[in-house]
Design a protein around this motif. Structure first.
Motif, PDB file in Angstrom:
ATOM      1  N   VAL A   1     -44.947 -21.271 136.756  1.00 25.17           N
ATOM      2  CA  VAL A   1     -45.006 -22.709 136.993  1.00 25.17           C
ATOM      3  C   VAL A   1     -43.736 -23.366 136.456  1.00 25.17           C
ATOM      4  CG1 VAL A   1     -46.356 -24.809 136.709  1.00 25.17           C
ATOM      5  CG2 VAL A   1     -47.507 -22.586 136.735  1.00 25.17           C
ATOM      6  N   VAL A   2     -43.064 -24.096 137.340  1.00 25.16           N
ATOM      7  CA  VAL A   2     -41.837 -24.819 136.981  1.00 25.16           C
ATOM      8  C   VAL A   2     -42.110 -26.305 137.240  1.00 25.16           C
ATOM      9  CG1 VAL A   2     -39.335 -24.899 137.241  1.00 25.16           C
ATOM     10  CG2 VAL A   2     -40.569 -22.808 137.863  1.00 25.16           C
ATOM     11  N   PRO A   3     -42.715 -27.015 136.292  1.00 22.14           N
ATOM     12  CA  PRO A   3     -43.135 -28.396 136.542  1.00 22.14           C
ATOM     13  C   PRO A   3     -41.942 -29.311 136.789  1.00 22.14           C
ATOM     14  CG  PRO A   3     -43.303 -27.877 134.203  1.00 22.14           C
ATOM     15  CD  PRO A   3     -43.001 -26.584 134.908  1.00 22.14           C
TER      16      PRO A   3
ATOM     17  N   ASP B   1     -33.952 -17.821 134.686  1.00 15.88           N
ATOM     18  CA  ASP B   1     -35.155 -17.890 133.853  1.00 15.88           C
ATOM     19  C   ASP B   1     -36.410 -17.735 134.711  1.00 15.88           C
ATOM     20  OD1 ASP B   1     -34.011 -18.566 131.135  1.00 15.88           O
ATOM     21  OD2 ASP B   1     -33.178 -20.201 132.320  1.00 15.88           O
ATOM     22  N   VAL B   2     -36.353 -18.262 135.924  1.00 15.88           N
ATOM     23  CA  VAL B   2     -37.482 -18.085 136.845  1.00 15.88           C
ATOM     24  C   VAL B   2     -37.634 -16.611 137.196  1.00 15.88           C
ATOM     25  CG1 VAL B   2     -38.427 -18.687 139.101  1.00 15.88           C
ATOM     26  CG2 VAL B   2     -37.210 -20.419 137.754  1.00 15.88           C
ATOM     27  N   VAL B   3     -36.512 -15.943 137.456  1.00 22.89           N
ATOM     28  CA  VAL B   3     -36.566 -14.514 137.781  1.00 22.89           C
ATOM     29  C   VAL B   3     -37.140 -13.726 136.613  1.00 22.89           C
ATOM     30  CG1 VAL B   3     -35.192 -12.472 138.340  1.00 22.89           C
ATOM     31  CG2 VAL B   3     -34.677 -14.665 139.436  1.00 22.89           C
TER      32      VAL B   3
ATOM     33  N   GLY C   1     -50.252 -16.852 133.704  1.00 26.58           N
ATOM     34  CA  GLY C   1     -48.915 -17.025 134.249  1.00 26.58           C
ATOM     35  C   GLY C   1     -47.980 -17.492 133.158  1.00 26.58           C
ATOM     36  N   VAL C   2     -46.768 -17.827 133.566  1.00 27.76           N
ATOM     37  CA  VAL C   2     -45.728 -18.261 132.629  1.00 27.76           C
ATOM     38  C   VAL C   2     -45.221 -19.623 133.066  1.00 27.76           C
ATOM     39  CG1 VAL C   2     -43.377 -17.792 131.826  1.00 27.76           C
ATOM     40  CG2 VAL C   2     -45.037 -15.929 131.962  1.00 27.76           C
ATOM     41  N   ALA C   3     -45.014 -20.525 132.104  1.00 24.28           N
ATOM     42  CA  ALA C   3     -44.416 -21.827 132.376  1.00 24.28           C
ATOM     43  C   ALA C   3     -42.928 -21.775 132.069  1.00 24.28           C
ATOM     44  CB  ALA C   3     -45.090 -22.906 131.543  1.00 24.28           C
TER      45      ALA C   3
END
Length: 382
Positions: free
Chosen positions: A303-305, A334-336, A323-325
């Motif tokens: 999740v990338v708010p 960082d998303v990868v 999951g990971v925020a």
């Protein structure tokens, strides 16, 4: 019975109400939705009448920013949000909403958690209302300001904000905040991934993607936040690691994302239930509908708010270890790393499956519709 649903004019606020609206309709009740005119085509497909009232979201946001003097409306700000949902929207929508609702004559009003027009109508018409949440309980630092602004609008009309008779809650226990206590009138309500006009039975469950050399990842930042400038770096970073399906939002096209993306599958607005087929993991902005719809299928997330209540969803997913925020200021690398972490550990998927099992055990929309109808019938008989 006549059931009136009331919603802020935004897909993320309206779509989570549709399963319950369908359930009432399928019972034979008369159902209508009170929101802005731009949602007519969506509701026509659902065979649910629209009572068109008030401005669309861009106009409301512009007015809220003007009134508060905010520099950046994308930054979560209780004052801007309160003016948007409880100030400007009530001021610019209430009169038309009251006129339309009086003509419809509802026995019950169902209003989503940030809608204050529905409760105002309920108070004016003296009919019961149910508040329908769309995720974990919103922080008091926001809701207290919302309620204070709304209370002033109600008092200007000689009304008292009504207490909801029911709090319809689609959030599984695993995603609730630590120390959370059920509000008065709490009723769990099983959330569903948006499926368009199809019935739940016609949408197959999502199997784990198999057979490909790479995991299959859905990259979806919803209907509002799917900005090509934001997503293109993430696409470039993820493409070597995963087979990507990317949603375009409401207005973008694949061409808006630039050249060299023949290996990426772009899709326009599509029901989430269809998008989740064969997916291993979802990278998302954390809209409540996307979050709960994904979790209901036992799928983990990154999740990338980007704004609004998405930080609440991100914290809930990370807290549940489903999951990971990733903070919005982080880079695509960082998303990868987060995707690699989630796919590399069974813990995240196991926890997502646990949450899905909790959701499966919650009352269905039809069960809640039957329960509310029975309680309303009993109240009228007294």
């Amino acid at each position: 019975m006549r059931i009136l649903f009331s919603s802020t004019p935004a897909h993320g606020h309206l779509l989570p109400q549709l399963p319950l609206a369908r359930a009432f309709r399928e019972r034979g009740d008369e159902v209508a939705v009170l929101t802005a005119a731009g949602y007519e085509s969506l509701l026509v497909a659902e065979q649910i009448p629209l009572l068109p009232v008030g401005p669309e979201m861009p106009a409301l946001l512009e007015e809220a920013v003007r009134r508060t003097g905010a520099d950046d409306p994308t930054v979560p700000d209780p004052a801007v949000a309160a003016e948007l949902f409880a100030g400007a929207r009530v001021d610019l929508t209430a009169d038309a909403a009251l006129a339309a609702a009086r003509e419809f004559g509802p026995d019950l009003i169902v209003a989503e958690a940030t809608d204050y027009v529905g409760p105002l109508v309920a108070a004016a018409l003296e009919v019961p209302y149910a508040k329908l949440a769309f995720g974990p309980l919103l922080p008091a630092e926001f809701t207290d300001v919302f309620d204070a602004v709304a209370e002033r609008r109600f008092k200007e009309r000689g009304l008292t904000p009504p207490v909801p008779s029911w709090y319809l809650d689609p959030c599984p226990e695993l995603l609730q905040s630590p120390g959370w206590q059920p509000p008065r009138g709490h009723l769990p309500l099983r959330p569903e991934a948006h499926q368009g006009s199809r019935t739940p039975e016609s949408v197959p469950t999502t199997p784990r993607a198999t057979g490909g050399a790479k995991p299959k990842v859905l990259l979806s930042f919803g209907t509002v936040f799917a900005e090509p400038a934001v997503l293109r770096p993430v696409i470039d970073a993820l493409a070597p690691e995963a087979d990507l399906v990317v949603t375009l939002g409401l207005t973008a096209t694949a061409a808006d994302y630039g050249d060299g993306l023949d290996h990426v599958e772009f899709v326009g607005f599509t029901p989430l239930a269809e998008l989740l087929r064969g997916i291993d993991l979802v990278v998302t902005h954390g809209g409540a509908g996307t979050t709960l719809g994904t979790i209901s299928r036992g799928l983990p997330m990154v999740v990338v708010p980007q704004g609004a209540d998405q930080f609440v969803q991100a914290a809930a997913v990370a807290g549940a270890r489903a999951g990971v925020a990733v903070p919005p200021s982080a880079g695509p690398e960082d998303v990868v790393r987060a995707v690699t972490e989630v796919l590399g550990s069974t813990e995240y998927r196991d926890n997502a499956v646990r949450a899905a099992e909790q959701i499966a055990g919650m009352p269905s929309p039809r069960e809640i519709a039957d329960l509310l109808a029975a309680e309303l019938g009993g109240a009228r008989d007294k």
